[in-house]
Write an enzyme that holds these catalytic residues in place. Structure first.
Site, mmCIF file in Angstrom:
data_model
loop_
_atom_site.group_PDB
_atom_site.id
_atom_site.type_symbol
_atom_site.label_atom_id
_atom_site.label_comp_id
_atom_site.label_asym_id
_atom_site.label_seq_id
_atom_site.Cartn_x
_atom_site.Cartn_y
_atom_site.Cartn_z
ATOM 1 N N ARG A 56 -27.146 19.445 -3.533
ATOM 2 C CA ARG A 56 -28.377 20.225 -3.772
ATOM 3 C C ARG A 56 -29.046 19.840 -5.104
ATOM 4 N NH1 ARG A 56 -26.927 21.359 0.810
ATOM 5 N NH2 ARG A 56 -27.247 23.354 1.853
ATOM 6 N N SER A 66 -29.797 29.731 2.311
ATOM 7 C CA SER A 66 -28.785 30.027 1.289
ATOM 8 C C SER A 66 -29.489 30.399 -0.008
ATOM 9 C CB SER A 66 -27.906 28.811 1.021
ATOM 10 O OG SER A 66 -27.206 28.443 2.165
ATOM 11 N N GLU A 98 -29.725 28.921 -5.503
ATOM 12 C CA GLU A 98 -30.186 27.664 -4.922
ATOM 13 C C GLU A 98 -31.706 27.680 -4.800
ATOM 14 O OE1 GLU A 98 -31.035 26.143 -1.068
ATOM 15 O OE2 GLU A 98 -28.889 25.849 -0.803
#
Ligand code: EPU
Length: 336
Positions: free
Chosen positions: A163, A235, A332
């Site tokens: 990520r 998420s 995130e």
């Protein structure tokens, strides 16, 4: 071509469905559009708003939001073994996956149904079910807002990680992605090692591209809330990457705790969803925000929540995990 909006309602443009406004929003096609916008210094404050699937507006945005709308997909080269495909930033990621699967091209099928646009894929190196965008991305085309030049970054220069990429760091606020090039393969290479994927694929008759796409789509639909029904941004937290000694100590107390290899062999990736779940927060709600009942990594807008309420709730979740396991989980989602 540029299309401009002023004092615009962002509700339909963010998957969390928070009701904020932006002073100005510009839809653009090409690097030339961006050049005209950034000539003479450009806007004092700007950011890219792509599909709005990984962003939380906590207040009205007083700058300029840039939204890519070009949506061409072009095969640049195909030697019968692999194909190099150029994808404009405004292409819906899942349309790209469908395009590839329909042509028998392997490489991104495990990334089926990830919401968002192709231009956003390299920014957080989207990933799911044992596959990441970086596995397919060969290079990224961008416009530098500081030099007004177009640049092409080879994958190795993008500093992809879990990520992570250069676009979240050194190039943040300096570059706008206009297109990506991905390398896909005509040779079957099923990746079935993650969770329920193998079982769901077998239930559909074996590891064809189409079956894998359908299996992943079904798994995601079963676990993840549909933003059309409940605002969310997938998420909300990243899975924490911790020292092996920290993971080992936790495993002693919780032998069923999931652990995954991290890029750095001295570290271990833990499942934030599991940590939140075992901290007793799964399905927990306060006011208009909650933890999704079927996937604790996802926070949901239960209807009419503001960005401020979501972030305050997220802090409670982080606190609960910290108190229970001594682990810090980071967001995130891009918080504005
Ligand atoms: N788990 C729980 N309870 C939960 C959620 C998860 O116990 O409420 C456990 C699961 O049983 C499993 C482990 O935690 O043992 C991991 O769960 P899962 O396989 O659902 O994946 P994840 O780590 O929670 C990541 C990605 C997802 C991606 C899935 C599948 C991140 C931050 N999230 O989730 O990506 O779809 O893997 O590969 O890495 C997204 O980024 O928006 C996203 C949805």
């Amino acid at each position: 071509m540029i299309r401009e909006y002023t004092d615009i309602d962002l509700t339909p443009r963010n998957s969390f469905r928070v009701r904020q406004r932006a002073a100005r929003l510009v839809e653009f096609d090409t690097a030339d559009d961006l050049r005209s916008l950034f000539a003479d210094g450009g806007p004092a404050r700007w950011t890219v708003l792509s599909g709005g699937n990984n962003i939380l507006f906590t207040r009205d945005y007083d700058g300029v939001l840039l939204t890519p709308v070009a949506c061409g997909i072009e095969t640049l080269d195909d030697d019968g073994c692999t194909a190099l495909v150029r994808v404009d930033a405004g292409v819906e990621w899942d349309d790209l996956v469908e395009w590839a699967v329909a042509r028998g091209l392997w490489g991104i099928e495990n990334l089926s149904l990830i919401p968002g646009k192709a231009g956003a894929a390299p920014v957080q190196n989207i990933g799911a079910y044992g596959c990441e965008a970086k596995d397919a991305i060969e290079r990224v085309h961008l416009f530098r807002t500081d030099t007004l030049r177009e640049e092409t970054l080879e994958a190795a220069a993008c500093r992809f990680g879990y990520r992570e990429s250069i676009f979240k760091h050194e190039l943040r606020g300096r570059a706008v992605i206009t297109a990506i090039e991905i390398r896909l393969s005509h040779t079957a290479a099923p990746k079935l090692g993650y969770g329920d994927v193998e079982r769901e694929v077998a239930a559909r008759g074996g590891a064809t591209l189409r079956n894998i796409r359908e299996a992943i789509t079904a798994i995601r639909r079963a676990k993840l809330p549909d933003p059309a029904e409940r605002g969310n941004a997938g998420s909300f937290f990243k899975n924490p990457v911790v020292d092996r000694s920290v993971a080992d100590a936790l495993s002693d107390s919780w032998p069923d705790m999931p652990r995954y290899p991290a890029a750095d062999p001295s570290k271990v990736k833990l499942a934030a969803g599991w940590l939140i779940d075992r901290a007793g927060m799964k399905g927990y709600a306060e006011g208009r925000v909650g933890v999704h009942e079927r996937q604790a990594l996802v926070l949901v807008n239960l209807g009419g929540a503001t960005g401020g309420e979501v972030i305050a709730f997220a802090r409670r979740v982080q606190q609960a995990v910290g108190e229970r396991f001594g682990i810090a989980i980071d967001t995130e989602v891009n918080i504005l």
